[in-house]
Design a protein around this motif. Structure first.
Motif, mmCIF file in Angstrom:
data_model
loop_
_atom_site.group_PDB
_atom_site.id
_atom_site.type_symbol
_atom_site.label_atom_id
_atom_site.label_comp_id
_atom_site.label_asym_id
_atom_site.label_seq_id
_atom_site.Cartn_x
_atom_site.Cartn_y
_atom_site.Cartn_z
ATOM 1 N N SER A 1 95.667 26.375 146.790
ATOM 2 C CA SER A 1 96.090 26.530 145.395
ATOM 3 C C SER A 1 95.971 27.986 144.961
ATOM 4 O O SER A 1 96.739 28.463 144.145
ATOM 5 N N ARG A 15 99.818 10.647 147.753
ATOM 6 C CA ARG A 15 100.080 11.217 146.432
ATOM 7 C C ARG A 15 101.200 10.544 145.623
ATOM 8 O O ARG A 15 101.006 10.281 144.427
ATOM 9 N N ALA A 54 100.081 7.612 143.613
ATOM 10 C CA ALA A 54 99.292 7.973 142.427
ATOM 11 C C ALA A 54 100.172 8.648 141.373
ATOM 12 O O ALA A 54 100.047 8.377 140.179
ATOM 13 N N ASP A 55 101.105 9.511 141.841
ATOM 14 C CA ASP A 55 102.022 10.166 140.896
ATOM 15 C C ASP A 55 102.799 9.134 140.088
ATOM 16 O O ASP A 55 103.058 9.317 138.909
ATOM 17 N N ASN A 56 103.189 8.056 140.753
ATOM 18 C CA ASN A 56 103.938 6.993 140.080
ATOM 19 C C ASN A 56 103.052 6.050 139.287
ATOM 20 O O ASN A 56 103.520 5.093 138.709
ATOM 21 N N GLU A 91 112.181 16.923 145.190
ATOM 22 C CA GLU A 91 111.246 16.081 144.432
ATOM 23 C C GLU A 91 110.516 16.877 143.335
ATOM 24 O O GLU A 91 110.417 16.438 142.199
ATOM 25 N N PHE A 105 110.572 16.750 138.797
ATOM 26 C CA PHE A 105 109.442 16.769 137.853
ATOM 27 C C PHE A 105 109.577 17.942 136.872
ATOM 28 O O PHE A 105 109.230 17.821 135.696
ATOM 29 N N LEU A 160 101.569 25.350 140.508
ATOM 30 C CA LEU A 160 100.967 24.024 140.703
ATOM 31 C C LEU A 160 100.498 23.399 139.396
ATOM 32 O O LEU A 160 99.386 22.900 139.289
ATOM 33 N N VAL A 192 100.207 20.716 136.547
ATOM 34 C CA VAL A 192 100.301 19.261 136.407
ATOM 35 C C VAL A 192 100.287 18.811 134.949
ATOM 36 O O VAL A 192 100.405 17.613 134.665
ATOM 37 N N GLU A 201 96.584 22.480 139.357
ATOM 38 C CA GLU A 201 95.866 21.616 140.269
ATOM 39 C C GLU A 201 95.234 22.453 141.374
ATOM 40 O O GLU A 201 95.899 23.227 142.041
ATOM 41 N N GLN A 213 104.062 20.916 139.759
ATOM 42 C CA GLN A 213 103.576 20.049 140.827
ATOM 43 C C GLN A 213 103.968 18.608 140.486
ATOM 44 O O GLN A 213 104.091 18.257 139.309
ATOM 45 N N THR A 214 104.155 17.779 141.489
ATOM 46 C CA THR A 214 104.556 16.386 141.241
ATOM 47 C C THR A 214 103.484 15.662 140.430
ATOM 48 O O THR A 214 102.321 16.043 140.444
ATOM 49 N N GLY A 215 103.921 14.622 139.725
ATOM 50 C CA GLY A 215 102.971 13.795 138.984
ATOM 51 C C GLY A 215 102.864 14.154 137.523
ATOM 52 O O GLY A 215 102.223 13.448 136.753
ATOM 53 N N LYS A 272 106.628 11.288 135.032
ATOM 54 C CA LYS A 272 107.525 10.626 135.967
ATOM 55 C C LYS A 272 108.989 10.946 135.633
ATOM 56 O O LYS A 272 109.431 10.702 134.506
#
Ligand code: FAD
Ligand code: AMP
Lengths: 321, 263
Positions: free
Chosen positions: A97, A237, A240-242, B39, B43, B145, B147, B161, B181-183, B186
């Motif tokens: 990160s 992941r 969890a994202d969903n 993907e 997001f 990154l 979120v 993240e 970052q994903t998440g 949705k």
């Protein structure tokens, strides 16, 4: 002697493990090329860098409070000044990160060619070469780079063995933080992980589902199987994202690292960020429709098949008398 | 209100696919692959569109690609973007992420963005570079990154993240750039009807020749001189269970009992 500059990572007052992996890589390359290895450590207290002394030739240290927590603006200013001054042959960061945040900006500011997420780097007959694994780990890519005085790479965590003692005794040099704090970005605070429902790291058997589960309506199939074997549900992941399962069930670099007796990966492709969280499980069983899925490269047992068929059949082996 | 730029890339879906390497060893056959929005970028578009819905911001989607890649812009428009720009890929063949970022920069710099969103990485190349490079070329503060984030007056407070379930909060002054970052939220579903509805929206086309990037893009300006691809050994040490479904499951159950101490 020419130099490899390794950007040490630390968080909340301690060096991160990845730092020793980067040094492990750098020491190997340095031995081959007859280079020296320098670890740059902005921001850590002097007593916290002791452990670096045996794993590099030089420690470049600065304990200015502004570096205590990673901050893109201040790190960029300090490190681009250092690179310009020292002209190392190679600058090494982690593909973490911090490295994902810093490396492209530093490479741009210092005018260095950058290869991110490397599995290896070195000099061959054709010049500088790097290897990567793009396409979600399904392709090996071997890159020959254009000639340059200084290269920069970020290394994939978990690729190189951490080096904790190579018998060196580094000299410590200090560097000065740039006068003014760079404006633009300010670190506020760390946020701790959310409250756990259960701790998947405690489980002996993890039944772990990935995107291959398809839809939330299929999750009971995995739940019933987990119940039958006395296991706990975890996930990759996207699940969890969903919000199909709580974030606390996520295995991987940004989730939990687990080491159960058995890890059963169901419809998980095996991205390196996922593998990092589970590859040390005692026994890994993977079920996937794709025989080329990278998860099979860390599995002990593989089943090429559809989890929606395998799960009910396998559950029955534990429930029918 | 703000002008939000969101960069989107069309990528081949590879997880379920049988990948094959071109005869010269330098590329992947993409003819028989399905393509979709990266993907991470889906997001990013969702985050932009949610700001638009909450605050009335304007959203422009930008891609660097060829004709076929306009579908990724249609996808973003169907999700709620207001306008779309395509930079033609032709002169960018063989570009590294810096070349791509230069193209995005040339297109974006005159659009006076308050906020630039990109994905954290593209799923095919996996560089994780173009967003941060674009921020650097623009001279903007950035965070990768991300979120979660919130607009607070002239600043953005973002959650980045980190590893091991840890996050950090950072504050950025605007204009600024975030890699998503994903998440985060949705991404909404895009139906064929949704795509049809936006099919008449004009897409601005920019040619590299007009952007003043000679010598800065394409294969000659790339850090990479040569690329050789191969398929990794699959399976590693794994013992593959074979036979009928019943035989496989009998053997798997036996392994689980043994290794899990359930015997
Ligand atoms: C900074 C960063 C941090 C990350 N941290 C993490 C992390 O902590 N944990 C994590 O998991 N990921 C993490 N990721 C994401 C990671 O890169 C992958 O995107 C993710 O792990 C993919 O999850 P998956 O394997 O479930 O999905 P996919 O990659 O989509 O794979 C699905 C798999 O299911 C198989 N499949 C489909 N249908 C079936 C079926 N019916 N039966 C059997 N198999 C089937 C497919 O062949 C495929 O292999 C991170 C990414 C980044 C950039
Ligand atoms: N060709 C492209 N067109 C538009 N955006 C792109 C393109 N390539 C990369 N990006 C953006 O940059 C991000 C990071 O890409 P990469 O550096 O390739 O991993 C992606 O998630 C996109 O948002």
């Amino acid at each position: 002697m020419e130099e490899i500059l390794v950007i040490a990572e630390h968080r909340e007052g301690s060096l991160r493990d990845v730092t020793f992996e980067l040094l492990g890589f750098a020491l190997g390359l340095a031995a081959k090329e007859n280079f020296s290895v320098t670890a740059v450590v902005p921001g850590l207290a002097a007593e916290k860098i002791e452990t670096l002394k045996t794993v590099c030739d030089t420690i470049l240290h600065c304990d200015d409070q502004r570096f205590a927590n990673y901050n893109a603006s201040d790190y960029l200013a300090a490190l681009s000044a250092l690179v310009a001054e020292r002209k190392p042959r190679l600058v090494v960061a982690g593909h973490t990160s911090q490295g994902m945040d810093l490396a492209p900006a530093l490479a741009l500011a210092a005018g260095l060619p950058l290869i991110t997420d490397c599995l290896d780097f070195g000099w061959g007959e054709e010049g500088a070469v790097a290897s990567r694994q793009p396409y979600a780990g399904k392709i090996n890519s071997h890159l020959t780079l254009r000639p340059a005085d200084t290269y920069m790479i970020s290394l994939r965590p978990g690729t190189f063995e951490a080096e904790t003692n190579s018998g060196k005794s580094a000299t410590i040099e200090t560097f000065k933080a740039p006068g003014e704090s760079a404006p633009g970005r300010r670190f506020i605070e760390y946020l701790a992980a959310e409250v756990e429902d259960i701790d998947i790291a405690d489980a002996d058997i993890l039944v772990s589902i990935g995107r291959g589960i398809g839809k939330p309506e299929n999750i009971p199939l995995a739940e019933e199987f987990a119940k039958a074997v006395g296991g706990t549900l975890s996930c990759s992941r996207p699940v969890a994202d969903n919000q199909w399962l709580p974030k606390t069930r996520q295995v991987g670099t940004s989730g939990k690292t687990v080491r159960p007796k058995i890890y059963i990966a169901l419809g998980i492709s095996g991205a390196f960020q996922h593998q990092a969280g589970m590859k040390n499980a005692d026994t890994i069983i993977a079920v996937n429709t794709d025989p080329a899925a990278p998860i099979f490269s860390v599995a002990h047992y593989g089943i090429v098949g559809d989890i929606l068929e395998v799960l009910p059949a396998l559950t029955e082996k534990f429930t029918s008398p | 209100t703000m002008h939000i730029i969101v960069c989107v890339k069309q990528v081949p879906e590879v997880v379920d696919a049988d990948l094959r390497i071109t005869r010269d060893g330098g590329g992947v056959f993409t003819e028989d692959l399905e393509f979709d929005i990266n993907e991470w970028d889906a997001f990013a578009v969702e985050a932009a569109v949610q700001l638009k819905e909450a605050r009335g911001d304007r959203v422009t989607a930008v891609t660097l690609g060829d004709d076929d890649d306009e579908s990724v812009l249609r996808h973003a428009l169907a999700m709620g973007a207001d306008a779309a720009v395509r930079i033609d890929r032709e002169e960018f063949e063989g570009s590294d992420p810096l070349g791509i970022a230069r193209g995005l920069h040339a297109a974006v710099k005159d659009l006076e963005p308050d906020l630039i969103l990109t994905g954290a990485q593209s799923s095919d190349a996996g560089w994780g570079q173009a967003g941060v490079l674009l921020a650097g070329l623009m001279g903007l503060p950035y965070a990768s990154l991300v979120v979660d984030f919130e607009v607070k007056g002239k600043t953005i407070v973002a959650q980045r993240e980190l590893e091991a379930n840890t996050l950090e909060r950072v504050e950025l002054s605007m204009p600024c750039a975030l890699t998503i970052q994903t998440g985060i939220h949705k991404p909404r579903y895009v139906s064929i009807m949704g795509i049809k509805k936006v099919r008449r929206i004009d897409i601005d086309l920019l040619e590299a020749g007009d952007l003043g990037l000679e010598g800065l893009i394409g294969a000659d300006a790339s850090a990479v001189a040569h690329r050789r691809l191969s398929l990794p050994e699959t399976g590693g040490q794994a013992e593959f269970l074979e036979g009928s479904l019943d035989e496989i499951c009998t053997r798997a159950a036996q392994i689980i009992r043994e290794k899990g101490g359930l015997a």
